[in-house]
Design an enzyme around this catalytic site. Sequence first.
Site, PDB file in Angstrom:
ATOM      1  N   TRP A 103      19.921 123.731  41.175  1.00 31.94           N
ATOM      2  CA  TRP A 103      18.697 123.614  40.374  1.00 31.94           C
ATOM      3  C   TRP A 103      18.437 124.846  39.541  1.00 31.94           C
ATOM      4  O   TRP A 103      18.054 124.747  38.367  1.00 31.94           O
ATOM      5  CB  TRP A 103      17.505 123.256  41.269  1.00 31.94           C
ATOM      6  CG  TRP A 103      17.694 121.890  41.858  1.00 31.94           C
ATOM      7  CD1 TRP A 103      17.911 121.581  43.166  1.00 31.94           C
ATOM      8  CD2 TRP A 103      17.780 120.648  41.140  1.00 31.94           C
ATOM      9  NE1 TRP A 103      18.106 120.232  43.312  1.00 31.94           N
ATOM     10  CE2 TRP A 103      18.025 119.631  42.092  1.00 31.94           C
ATOM     11  CE3 TRP A 103      17.665 120.294  39.791  1.00 31.94           C
ATOM     12  CZ2 TRP A 103      18.165 118.284  41.728  1.00 31.94           C
ATOM     13  CZ3 TRP A 103      17.791 118.951  39.437  1.00 31.94           C
ATOM     14  CH2 TRP A 103      18.037 117.969  40.398  1.00 31.94           C
ATOM     15  N   ASP A 187      10.434 127.751  40.725  1.00 34.57           N
ATOM     16  CA  ASP A 187      10.590 126.307  40.926  1.00 34.57           C
ATOM     17  C   ASP A 187      10.410 126.028  42.416  1.00 34.57           C
ATOM     18  O   ASP A 187      11.274 126.346  43.229  1.00 34.57           O
ATOM     19  CB  ASP A 187      11.990 125.867  40.455  1.00 34.57           C
ATOM     20  CG  ASP A 187      12.251 124.387  40.723  1.00 34.57           C
ATOM     21  OD1 ASP A 187      11.378 123.708  41.297  1.00 34.57           O
ATOM     22  OD2 ASP A 187      13.351 123.923  40.357  1.00 34.57           O
ATOM     23  N   LYS A 211       8.380 115.105  46.124  1.00 37.37           N
ATOM     24  CA  LYS A 211       8.816 115.452  47.479  1.00 37.37           C
ATOM     25  C   LYS A 211       7.598 115.690  48.377  1.00 37.37           C
ATOM     26  O   LYS A 211       7.352 114.933  49.298  1.00 37.37           O
ATOM     27  CB  LYS A 211       9.738 116.666  47.450  1.00 37.37           C
ATOM     28  CG  LYS A 211      11.046 116.375  46.704  1.00 37.37           C
ATOM     29  CD  LYS A 211      11.522 117.550  45.966  1.00 37.37           C
ATOM     30  CE  LYS A 211      12.609 117.331  44.952  1.00 37.37           C
ATOM     31  NZ  LYS A 211      13.559 116.276  45.118  1.00 37.37           N
TER      32      LYS A 211
HETATM   33  N1  PLP Z   1      14.166 121.531  41.039  1.00 40.49           N
HETATM   34  C1  PLP Z   1      14.400 121.211  42.312  1.00 40.49           C
HETATM   35  C2  PLP Z   1      14.381 122.290  43.349  1.00 40.49           C
HETATM   36  C3  PLP Z   1      14.662 119.890  42.668  1.00 40.49           C
HETATM   37  O1  PLP Z   1      14.897 119.572  43.949  1.00 40.49           O
HETATM   38  C4  PLP Z   1      14.660 118.891  41.670  1.00 40.49           C
HETATM   39  C5  PLP Z   1      14.917 117.479  41.996  1.00 40.49           C
HETATM   40  O2  PLP Z   1      15.316 117.109  43.074  1.00 40.49           O
HETATM   41  C6  PLP Z   1      14.415 119.276  40.352  1.00 40.49           C
HETATM   42  C7  PLP Z   1      14.169 120.601  40.065  1.00 40.49           C
HETATM   43  C8  PLP Z   1      14.400 118.268  39.250  1.00 40.49           C
HETATM   44  O3  PLP Z   1      13.201 117.605  39.301  1.00 40.49           O
HETATM   45  P1  PLP Z   1      12.842 116.377  38.355  1.00 40.49           P
HETATM   46  O4  PLP Z   1      13.735 115.253  38.761  1.00 40.49           O
HETATM   47  O5  PLP Z   1      11.393 116.160  38.649  1.00 40.49           O
HETATM   48  O6  PLP Z   1      13.084 116.785  36.946  1.00 40.49           O
END
Ligand code: PLP
Length: 376
Positions: A103, A187, A211
Amino acid sequence: MGVWNFSAGPAKLPKPVLEQASSEMLDWNSSGISVMEMSHRSAEYEQILQNAISDFKDLLGVPEGYSVLFMQGGATAQNALIPLNILGSRESKKAGYVLTGTWSIKSHKEATKYGDISVVASNQTDIEIDGVRYKPGMWMPEFKDWELNPNSSYVHLCSNETISGLELKELPNMKEFGFADVPMVVDMSSHILSRPVNFDGVGIIYAGAQKNLGPAGVTVLIVRDDLLGFTESNCPSVFNYENVKNANSGFNTPPTYAIYICGLVFQWLRSKGGLLAIHEQNIAKARTLYDLIDKSNGFYKNEVQTKYRSDMNVTFTLPTEELHNLFLKETKANGLLGLKGHKSVGGIRASIYNAMPIDGVKALAEFMDSFLAQYG
Ligand code: PLP
């Protein structure tokens, strides 16, 4: 047969929240209509929004000087919107990224389209720490080794890498490491509201909802107000943080139903005793699984540096591909769902967010014990 949903996201919601939502689905608070049908300019929706914001602030203890924004586009959109909105907050227009897994690597890659972006630290090599060898992505770089330009507009990190199950339990003390003036952008998508947060040095916290907060479709941001007002002129107006704040998260039609469910989740969390109580429960849940893994004589293996093992996403492998497939087949047959690891890494992942009760974790642990007894 009851089922337990261990999916990494969208994830299990608290049962009382789903029950309340279904009882209010057709007629919210004797209004005669569903929240889904309600004008986002109505007094009723305004009340839902304000309650959600104030409960969220209360739970996290968001200090004065920060604004809570509900946006769309998921955490992924923020990878572009963060540099577009705050890179200009300092003359340098530079930012640093800490790479700790899928991520944060994605966040970094997207940000490079928008400015002078550098890597501050990375765990993408293997390493030996205290005599133990760790694979790339399975350890945390030391804060003291960060190569951060002290004039940076911000430093970005992901505090829980959902795929590997690597969690930063506390945010770095930026003063101690000589970066007092560089705001952290964090994040927290996969562990927000799972534990208390220290806001010292925080510029922005952001999280996709699906989540720990509510349904997919809404992204929550906590933005330090002094970072507002520096948005690039080519940033879409709907994604300009200052516009969103000034419009009270209603610059355009917001995802009203998703925000309403988030509000119910916040009320549920408050009724459970808030973040200290849920944190304690999360630690106990994670310990149940990690203890079992560690006592399995290498049958189940978690390869994350011990002190950074995630309390939310417990990852592990089994000795062979056949056992791995059998484990997934049998867990599914026993109502233990969503345990397949992310496709990029394989293995097993049990996501045990706030809404997963200890009974669900115990059911998985019992299954793992009997699987070990049979095949170990
Ligand atoms: N950041 C983290 C830590 C994630 O676990 C996720 C998705 O699982 C994301 C970003 C991406 O999120 P989104 O699907 O809401 O764009």
